[in-house]
Design a protein around this motif. Sequence first.
Motif, PDB file in Angstrom:
ATOM      1  N   ILE A 359       0.828  -1.252   0.277  1.00 44.80           N
ATOM      2  CA  ILE A 359       0.148  -0.152   0.167  1.00 44.80           C
ATOM      3  C   ILE A 359       0.786   1.277   0.124  1.00 44.80           C
ATOM      4  N   LEU A 362       2.135   1.727  -3.280  1.00 46.77           N
ATOM      5  CA  LEU A 362       1.318   2.274  -4.299  1.00 46.77           C
ATOM      6  C   LEU A 362       0.748   3.839  -3.918  1.00 46.77           C
ATOM      7  N   LEU A 363       0.719   4.069  -2.639  1.00 41.92           N
ATOM      8  CA  LEU A 363       0.330   5.563  -2.229  1.00 41.92           C
ATOM      9  C   LEU A 363       1.500   6.586  -2.618  1.00 41.92           C
ATOM     10  N   LYS A 365       3.454   8.154  -5.148  1.00 44.46           N
ATOM     11  CA  LYS A 365       3.595   8.326  -6.279  1.00 44.46           C
ATOM     12  C   LYS A 365       5.430   8.634  -6.725  1.00 44.46           C
ATOM     13  N   SER A 371       1.727   6.956 -11.045  1.00 37.58           N
ATOM     14  CA  SER A 371       1.375   6.073  -9.774  1.00 37.58           C
ATOM     15  C   SER A 371       1.512   4.817 -10.279  1.00 37.58           C
ATOM     16  N   VAL A 373      -0.020   2.243  -9.513  1.00 39.91           N
ATOM     17  CA  VAL A 373      -1.107   1.395  -9.953  1.00 39.91           C
ATOM     18  C   VAL A 373      -1.207   1.633 -11.417  1.00 39.91           C
ATOM     19  N   ILE A 492      -3.195  -7.316  -1.304  1.00 38.16           N
ATOM     20  CA  ILE A 492      -3.591  -6.333  -0.211  1.00 38.16           C
ATOM     21  C   ILE A 492      -4.376  -7.180   0.740  1.00 38.16           C
TER      22      ILE A 492
ATOM     23  N   ILE B  68      -8.729  -1.040   1.651  1.00 35.19           N
ATOM     24  CA  ILE B  68      -8.136   0.325   1.297  1.00 35.19           C
ATOM     25  C   ILE B  68      -8.432   1.530   1.677  1.00 35.19           C
ATOM     26  N   LYS B  72      -5.994   3.614   4.023  1.00 32.33           N
ATOM     27  CA  LYS B  72      -5.691   4.994   3.483  1.00 32.33           C
ATOM     28  C   LYS B  72      -5.891   6.247   4.351  1.00 32.33           C
ATOM     29  N   LEU B 149     -10.532   1.921  -7.589  1.00 27.19           N
ATOM     30  CA  LEU B 149      -9.062   1.947  -6.980  1.00 27.19           C
ATOM     31  C   LEU B 149      -8.250   2.971  -7.543  1.00 27.19           C
ATOM     32  N   LEU B 150      -8.598   3.576  -8.823  1.00 28.86           N
ATOM     33  CA  LEU B 150      -7.734   4.505  -9.500  1.00 28.86           C
ATOM     34  C   LEU B 150      -8.251   5.864  -8.919  1.00 28.86           C
ATOM     35  N   PHE B 153      -6.170   5.659  -5.117  1.00 32.30           N
ATOM     36  CA  PHE B 153      -4.906   5.522  -5.380  1.00 32.30           C
ATOM     37  C   PHE B 153      -4.242   6.899  -5.788  1.00 32.30           C
ATOM     38  N   VAL B 154      -4.699   7.244  -6.961  1.00 31.80           N
ATOM     39  CA  VAL B 154      -4.307   8.394  -7.716  1.00 31.80           C
ATOM     40  C   VAL B 154      -5.153   9.658  -7.738  1.00 31.80           C
ATOM     41  N   ASN B 157      -5.388  12.682  -2.834  1.00 36.32           N
ATOM     42  CA  ASN B 157      -4.245  12.885  -2.138  1.00 36.32           C
ATOM     43  C   ASN B 157      -4.351  13.385  -0.450  1.00 36.32           C
TER      44      ASN B 157
END
Lengths: 574, 158
Positions: A359, A362-363, A365, A371, A373, A492, B68, B72, B149-150, B153-154, B157
Motif C-alpha cells: 500500500i 502504491l500510495l 507516487k 502512480s 497502480v 492487499i 483500502i 488510507k 481503485l484508481l 490511489f491516484v 491525495n
Amino acid sequence: MAIYKTKELMLTIDSKELDIFLKQVIKDNLPIEFLNPSDLGQEWAFFEYIQPNIESETNDLNLLSELFKFYPIKGFWSLFEDNRILFTMNELKHSINNRKDLMYIVSKLLYLNERKKKLIDITKRNAKESNFEVENNALKKEIESVYKELDIDDESIKDVIIPEFKRLYSAIEIEKKVKELPRNIFKTTKNSEAYFCFIAFPESKEYSINKVLIENNIACKKINWNKDLVVWENKNFEPFKQISESLGVIDQNEFDPTVVITFFFAFFFALAINDALYGLIISVFTGYILYFKKIKPNLKNIFGLLFISGLFSLVVGAFTGSWAGNLFEKTPINIILSKFQLIKQIPTDSDKSEHLPIINELLNKNLNGTSPVVALLVFAVFIGIIHIFTALIIKAINAYKVKEYDHFITEIAWISFLICSILYFSPIFIFIKFIFFILGIVSLGLVFVFNSGKGIIGKIMKGLIQLYELVAFLADILSYTRLIAIGLTGAIIADVINLLAHLVYDANPSLLGSVLFVVVLLIGHSFNLIVGLFGAYINPLRLHYVEFLPKFYKGKARQLNVIDTNLTYGIIKI
Amino acid sequence: MNFSVVLALVGVGLAVGMGAIGSCIGVGKITKVGAGLLSKDPERFPQILALAALPSTQSLYGLLFGFIVLIKTGLISGKAIDFDVNTGYAFLLAAFPVGIATLFSGIAQGEAATGGIKILAQKPENFTQAIVLTSLIESFAIFGLVISLLIVFVGINI
C-alpha cells in the motif's frame, strides 16, 4: 508436439476373427478406432450393421473376473503384500492349469483377508472392550491351517507369484475388454457371406497393425478418406492441450498453439496469484498428488496445469518480493528472499502504515510521477497487446500454411497497421512519428486491397469491417487489466491478514497471543489462497477463450477416438 | 470524529454492502438450482460448488475497497488522518463504481450460473464452457473495481 495423419483400412473379418484381432491389439497397446461406414461418405453407405449375438458364457474365467470385480485390484494385491498370505509356486502353476483350484485358493484367501479386516475394524472402534488378542490368535491358527492345507512356502512370492498373478489378471482383463467392446461389423447385404469392419490408426503404427493382420490371416484393403482425422502426440503439454481442445481439434494445416498457451496461461496465472509462497504451496501440493499418488485421469490435467502455473507464480512472486504478502518482512529469512526481488520497494519517508509496504508503495507516487497502480495497469495492457499480436501472427501463419496468400497479406498488413498506430501515439521523436504515419496508411491500403471482398464495393465494405476491429482490439487489450486487479486484491488482502495477525498478537503478547497469531495467519491465508486460486484459474482461461483463441482457432478436424487398450499392469507377455 | 471521516465510512459501507448483496443474491440463486440437481445427482457437488463460488468474488472486491479506504484514512490502526469534507465526499463517491458494478454483476452472474447448472445436468463434459460463460460477467465487476481503485490511489491525495 506433433500431429500425425491417419490411415484407414477395410478388413474382411467375422466376429471370432475380430475377437482374436482385438486381443492382439490390446496386448500390443495399438491405438485404433472403429469407423462407421456412414462416416466415410455416401459411397460406403450401403453397408449394413450387424447386431452381434452376445454369448453368455459362465466359465471359470468369468467367475474369477467377477471375484476381481468384487474385490478391487488394490485390495486384492494388499492381500498378498500386506497380510503375507503366501502359497507355493507349484500350487500356483497347478492352479493356473486347473482354474477351479485357483478359485478355491483365492476365495479362501479373500475370506481370511475379510475376517482380518473386520477384526481390525472392531478393535479400532472399541479398543478397550475387544478381546483382540484372543480373536487374533484364533485367526492366526486358522490362517496357519489354511497355509498347511495349501502347502505354502514363503520364498518366491515377490519374484514369481505376484508376476504370475499379474499375468493371469491381465489375461482376464483382456478377455473382458474384448467382450465389452462394441462389435462394429458390417455386411453388404443381409444375405451376403462376407463381413467387414473399418478401422483407422496413426500412420506411425502401420507396420505393427499390418503385422497383426498378416499373422492372423486377415484380408484388408486401404481406403482413401479425405476427412481430417488426426492424432495428437504431445505428452509434455498434455494439461494445456485441453484448453484449446474444448474448442475442437486442429488439423495438420493449423498451427498448434499448445506451447504458446502453456506459457501465457501460466504467466497470467502467476500475475493473478502474484505470490511466491502461494505458488510454492500450489506446486508442492499438486506435484505430490501427481507424482506420488494415483489420481483419476480427469483430475490429472487440472493438477498438471496448476503444477506448472504454481512454478511460474513462484518465480513471478519472488521477483516482486511477495511471500504470503509481507509475512517474512521482519524475519531473518527476508534477507535471503529479498535477493530474488527484482522490483524493489520504493523508499518512503511516511510511517503512517508501516505494516503495509505494498500500500505504501502504491500510495507514494514515485515512479517518474506516475502512480505505480497506473504503471501496473499499463504493464497489463502491454501484455495484452503482446498476447493479441501473438494470436494475429498465428492467424497469419495459418493463412500461409493453406496458401491463402491474399489472406496472409491482409493479416500482416493489419498487424503492421496496429503496430504503427500504437507507435504513432507513443511519445517518440516527431520525424519517426511521421514514418510510422506513412507506414500505417500504406498498411491500411494493403488491407483494403487484399481482403476477401468481391468487387470494389465488396473490398471497401470488408476493409471497413476490418477497421471496425480496431474497437474490438481496444476492448480486448483493456480486458487484461483484470490480471492486475486480481493480483492486487490477493496481495492487499494477504497484507491485511498479516496486519490483523500482528494486531491480535500486539493486543495479547503471550502464549495465547502467539497461538491466535498463527491461527489467524493459517485461516486467513488459506482463505485468500483458495479465493485467489479461483480467480487465477478462471480469468486466464477466459482471456484465452474470449480474447485469444477465437482470433485464429478453427479446430475442425476430428481426433482419432481410440479404443481403450490400457491394462492395469501395463503391456504383458502371456 | 469528523464529518469527513463519516463520509469515508459511508463509502466503505456502501461498497462492502452492495458487493455482499450482489454475492448473496447470486450465490442464493445458484445454490437453489444446484440443490435441485444435487438431489438427483450427488456426485456433481464439486462442480456446483465451483459455480456457486463465482459470484462470491463480488463481495471480495467490495471488501478490498473497504480495506483500502480504511488503510488510507488510517482508521484500521485507530489513528485517523485529518482530511477535508470534499475528500470525504470523494471517498464516498469512489465507492459507487465498485458498489454498483458488484451489486448488479453478482445478480447477473447468479442468473448465468443457473444456466450453467443446466449444462452440468445434461452435458457435464461441457462444464468448462459453463464456467467461462459465467465468468464473462466478472469483467464488469473488475472494471468497476479498477476505476474505484484508481480514484482512491491516484485521485485522492492525503
